[in-house]
Design a protein around this motif. Structure first.
Motif, PDB file in Angstrom:
ATOM      1  N   UNK A   1       0.831  -1.212   0.000  1.00 55.11           N
ATOM      2  CA  UNK A   1       0.000   0.000   0.000  1.00 55.11           C
ATOM      3  C   UNK A   1       0.862   1.256   0.000  1.00 55.11           C
ATOM      4  N   UNK A   2       2.023   1.177   0.653  1.00 55.53           N
ATOM      5  CA  UNK A   2       2.954   2.319   0.662  1.00 55.53           C
ATOM      6  C   UNK A   2       3.466   2.607  -0.746  1.00 55.53           C
ATOM      7  N   UNK A   3       3.871   1.559  -1.450  1.00 58.58           N
ATOM      8  CA  UNK A   3       4.384   1.731  -2.811  1.00 58.58           C
ATOM      9  C   UNK A   3       3.277   2.215  -3.740  1.00 58.58           C
ATOM     10  N   UNK A   4       2.074   1.661  -3.566  1.00 56.58           N
ATOM     11  CA  UNK A   4       0.950   2.081  -4.395  1.00 56.58           C
ATOM     12  C   UNK A   4       0.669   3.570  -4.194  1.00 56.58           C
ATOM     13  N   UNK A   5       0.700   4.017  -2.929  1.00 63.21           N
ATOM     14  CA  UNK A   5       0.442   5.430  -2.631  1.00 63.21           C
ATOM     15  C   UNK A   5       1.497   6.333  -3.260  1.00 63.21           C
ATOM     16  N   UNK A   6       2.759   5.867  -3.291  1.00 61.37           N
ATOM     17  CA  UNK A   6       3.833   6.667  -3.884  1.00 61.37           C
ATOM     18  C   UNK A   6       3.640   6.818  -5.394  1.00 61.37           C
ATOM     19  N   UNK A   7       2.851   5.911  -5.977  1.00 64.00           N
ATOM     20  CA  UNK A   7       2.562   5.961  -7.414  1.00 64.00           C
ATOM     21  C   UNK A   7       1.214   6.625  -7.701  1.00 64.00           C
ATOM     22  N   UNK A   8       0.598   7.154  -6.645  1.00 62.96           N
ATOM     23  CA  UNK A   8      -0.650   7.883  -6.828  1.00 62.96           C
ATOM     24  C   UNK A   8      -1.905   7.046  -6.728  1.00 62.96           C
ATOM     25  N   UNK A   9      -1.789   5.785  -6.218  1.00 59.65           N
ATOM     26  CA  UNK A   9      -2.969   4.943  -6.084  1.00 59.65           C
ATOM     27  C   UNK A   9      -3.225   4.646  -4.609  1.00 59.65           C
ATOM     28  N   UNK A  10      -4.392   4.981  -4.130  1.00 58.96           N
ATOM     29  CA  UNK A  10      -4.759   4.707  -2.744  1.00 58.96           C
ATOM     30  C   UNK A  10      -5.489   3.369  -2.677  1.00 58.96           C
ATOM     31  N   UNK A  11      -4.876   2.409  -2.023  1.00 56.55           N
ATOM     32  CA  UNK A  11      -5.474   1.078  -1.909  1.00 56.55           C
ATOM     33  C   UNK A  11      -6.798   1.143  -1.144  1.00 56.55           C
ATOM     34  N   UNK A  12      -7.733   0.340  -1.592  1.00 51.07           N
ATOM     35  CA  UNK A  12      -9.039   0.292  -0.939  1.00 51.07           C
ATOM     36  C   UNK A  12      -9.254  -1.061  -0.256  1.00 51.07           C
ATOM     37  N   UNK A  13      -9.231  -2.127  -1.024  1.00 55.83           N
ATOM     38  CA  UNK A  13      -9.490  -3.453  -0.463  1.00 55.83           C
ATOM     39  C   UNK A  13      -8.392  -3.868   0.503  1.00 55.83           C
ATOM     40  N   UNK A  14      -7.132  -3.693   0.100  1.00 57.90           N
ATOM     41  CA  UNK A  14      -6.014  -4.097   0.954  1.00 57.90           C
ATOM     42  C   UNK A  14      -6.001  -3.279   2.237  1.00 57.90           C
ATOM     43  N   UNK A  15      -6.199  -1.971   2.104  1.00 54.60           N
ATOM     44  CA  UNK A  15      -6.195  -1.092   3.274  1.00 54.60           C
ATOM     45  C   UNK A  15      -7.341  -1.435   4.221  1.00 54.60           C
ATOM     46  N   UNK A  16      -8.509  -1.745   3.657  1.00 55.04           N
ATOM     47  CA  UNK A  16      -9.658  -2.106   4.488  1.00 55.04           C
ATOM     48  C   UNK A  16      -9.388  -3.399   5.257  1.00 55.04           C
ATOM     49  N   UNK A  17      -8.741  -4.348   4.590  1.00 55.83           N
ATOM     50  CA  UNK A  17      -8.401  -5.611   5.245  1.00 55.83           C
ATOM     51  C   UNK A  17      -7.448  -5.382   6.405  1.00 55.83           C
ATOM     52  N   UNK A  18      -6.473  -4.521   6.181  1.00 53.29           N
ATOM     53  CA  UNK A  18      -5.523  -4.192   7.243  1.00 53.29           C
ATOM     54  C   UNK A  18      -6.226  -3.536   8.421  1.00 53.29           C
ATOM     55  N   UNK A  19      -7.164  -2.638   8.142  1.00 55.41           N
ATOM     56  CA  UNK A  19      -7.896  -1.954   9.206  1.00 55.41           C
ATOM     57  C   UNK A  19      -8.680  -2.955  10.058  1.00 55.41           C
ATOM     58  N   UNK A  20      -9.383  -3.875   9.387  1.00 53.38           N
ATOM     59  CA  UNK A  20     -10.168  -4.879  10.108  1.00 53.38           C
ATOM     60  C   UNK A  20      -9.270  -5.737  10.981  1.00 53.38           C
ATOM     61  N   UNK A  21      -8.187  -6.261  10.400  1.00 59.23           N
ATOM     62  CA  UNK A  21      -7.321  -7.170  11.152  1.00 59.23           C
ATOM     63  C   UNK A  21      -6.578  -6.458  12.275  1.00 59.23           C
ATOM     64  N   UNK A  22      -6.167  -5.228  12.050  1.00 59.64           N
ATOM     65  CA  UNK A  22      -5.477  -4.484  13.103  1.00 59.64           C
ATOM     66  C   UNK A  22      -6.406  -4.155  14.263  1.00 59.64           C
ATOM     67  N   UNK A  23      -7.701  -4.033  13.998  1.00 67.78           N
ATOM     68  CA  UNK A  23      -8.659  -3.656  15.045  1.00 67.78           C
ATOM     69  C   UNK A  23      -9.172  -4.849  15.832  1.00 67.78           C
ATOM     70  N   UNK A  24      -8.872  -6.064  15.390  1.00 69.92           N
ATOM     71  CA  UNK A  24      -9.440  -7.244  16.042  1.00 69.92           C
ATOM     72  C   UNK A  24      -8.991  -7.394  17.486  1.00 69.92           C
ATOM     73  N   UNK A  25      -7.768  -6.998  17.798  1.00 70.84           N
ATOM     74  CA  UNK A  25      -7.269  -7.124  19.170  1.00 70.84           C
ATOM     75  C   UNK A  25      -8.116  -6.278  20.124  1.00 70.84           C
ATOM     76  N   UNK A  26      -8.467  -5.076  19.694  1.00 70.75           N
ATOM     77  CA  UNK A  26      -9.305  -4.207  20.525  1.00 70.75           C
ATOM     78  C   UNK A  26     -10.748  -4.722  20.569  1.00 70.75           C
TER      79      UNK A  26
END
Length: 417
Positions: A263-288
């Motif tokens: 997602x970092x590399x994609x952003x540097x090329x002007x593309x904001x990830x949607x599906x991958x970023x959403x997956x990361x958000x869900x998985x990172x929030x599971x602990x809480x």
């Protein structure tokens, strides 16, 4: 190059002796003269003193000058992210600088560290050329071969997993493939470019991350319906093409980190990830999310809640605690002034204390308001309900993140993802 290594007229160097580098170094030492290099002085001393690794064909060192004796360099250093989930190329930069200073005409450099497509040629190569004064193609060769080490896996080992290799040109590709073919019995896959090889590794882990995030989201939905997710998975698995992913906390050194590189590399090329970023958000929030379920229960039953967390390593039957997401759950509980005991038969006390500031308990109490079993360690799998009754109050909650005790807990409140 391959013939020089085989005849031991030069050495192969592995830079970074962690969970990837050490197995690679030991495997190659059965065929070549190997230099195992790491900047961690204590680790090097430990390896030097380990009789299991003593061999005439391998030396362990933290002296960068020793790298000048090698002609084939393999980089297996960590590629973490910082607290903002931005790739930290520090270890790669240091390794590239040290190799660059030792680089000679005719040498080969192969990176195994997981990173985003383009990193080897766009970030590491300029350092090699600047520090060596040499030019790729004219003076030395470059390659990338993604690591596929699975910590604690005795079935899918280094030797019996297909190895993807790539090179800066056709000659480099063939030489690198020949070198790795000595230690890989499962076969070699020759990628058409270094970027393709880099992308193949990061896609492996990103795909798994996304599949787990789907199951985590389904778990939250099913929980509101009073449906057990593991019951659903068992039923759905009767269809031939169902993929049996499970919900859970996504930690460790790969799945919870690698997608951020993409997602970092994609952003540097002007593309904001949607599906991958959403997956990361869900998985990172599971602990809480898990913490909130525990907090809601224990604060309703007592003014001085006490919780036992069983398992702090990121997966079963290993000592690896890197990026352990259950720690985020523990910290959330502590923030609500809930007393938390943490226990794990595999984790090392000094590692847990140093990395997370937590102390492992040796003796469990008999008055917990909740017990959280995070992973299916062998020591946990056969625990029966009597164990939980003995160690908890009558109104306690048993949190079974991996569904180990499904349909086995009758005298305590039970919850799983």
């Amino acid at each position: 190059m391959f013939q020089q290594l085989q005849e031991k007229r030069t050495s192969l160097a592995v830079i970074g002796l962690g969970y990837v580098g050490l197995p690679v170094a030991l495997a190659f030492a059965e065929h070549f003269s190997v230099i195992g290099y790491d900047i961690n002085v204590d680790l090097v001393k430990e390896l030097q003193g380990n009789k299991q690794y003593n061999s005439e064909t391998i030396i362990f060192t933290n002296e960068a000058a020793a790298l000048s004796k090698a002609s084939f360099f393999i980089v297996t250093v960590p590629t973490p992210v910082n607290k903002y989930n931005v790739p930290d190329l520090g270890p790669l930069t240091i390794a590239s600088t040290q190799i660059g200073k030792a680089l000679k005409r005719g040498d080969y450099v192969v990176y195994e560290s997981t990173t985003y497509p383009g990193c080897t040629e766009e970030d590491c190569l300029p350092i090699l050329e600047k520090c060596s004064g040499l030019t790729l193609g004219k003076d030395f060769k470059l390659g990338y071969s993604p690591e596929r080490i699975n910590v604690g896996d005795t079935k899918n080992t280094l030797q019996n997993v297909v190895k993807v290799v790539s090179g800066s040109d056709e000659e480099a590709l063939q030489e690198i493939a020949q070198v790795y073919s000595l230690i890989i019995t499962a076969g070699i896959f020759k990628a058409p470019s270094i970027k393709v090889a880099e992308a193949s590794k990061i896609v492996e882990n990103t795909q798994r991350d996304m599949n787990i995030s789907l199951m985590n989201e389904l778990s939250m939905i099913f929980d509101k319906m009073g449906v057990n997710t593991f019951d659903v998975i068992e039923a759905a698995s009767t269809k031939w093409n169902f993929l049996r992913f499970q919900p859970g906390l996504v930690g460790g050194h790969c799945i919870g980190v690698d997608p951020y590189y993409l997602t970092y590399k994609a952003a540097s090329l002007g593309y904001e990830s949607k599906v991958i970023a959403a997956s990361r958000f869900i998985n990172d929030d599971m602990a809480k999310y898990v913490a909130r379920k525990i907090i809601t229960h224990v604060l309703r039953t007592t003014n001085e809640p006490k919780v036992l967390v069983k398992g702090v390593t990121f997966k079963e039957n290993v000592s690896d605690i890197r990026n352990s997401k259950i720690v985020d759950t523990v910290k959330e509980l502590l923030a609500f002034n809930i007393k938390v005991d943490v226990e794990d038969p595999f984790a090392k006390q000094e590692d847990v204390q140093l990395q997370y500031g937590l102390k492992l308990v040796e003796n469990e109490s008999d008055d917990y308001d909740a017990i959280v079993v995070t992973i299916p360690h062998d020591a946990y799998v056969n625990l029966d309900e009597n164990y939980f009754i003995t160690h908890t109050k009558p109104n306690a909650l048993i949190v079974d993140l991996k569904g180990i005790y499904r349909n086995k807990i009758n005298h305590r409140k039970y919850w799983s993802l």
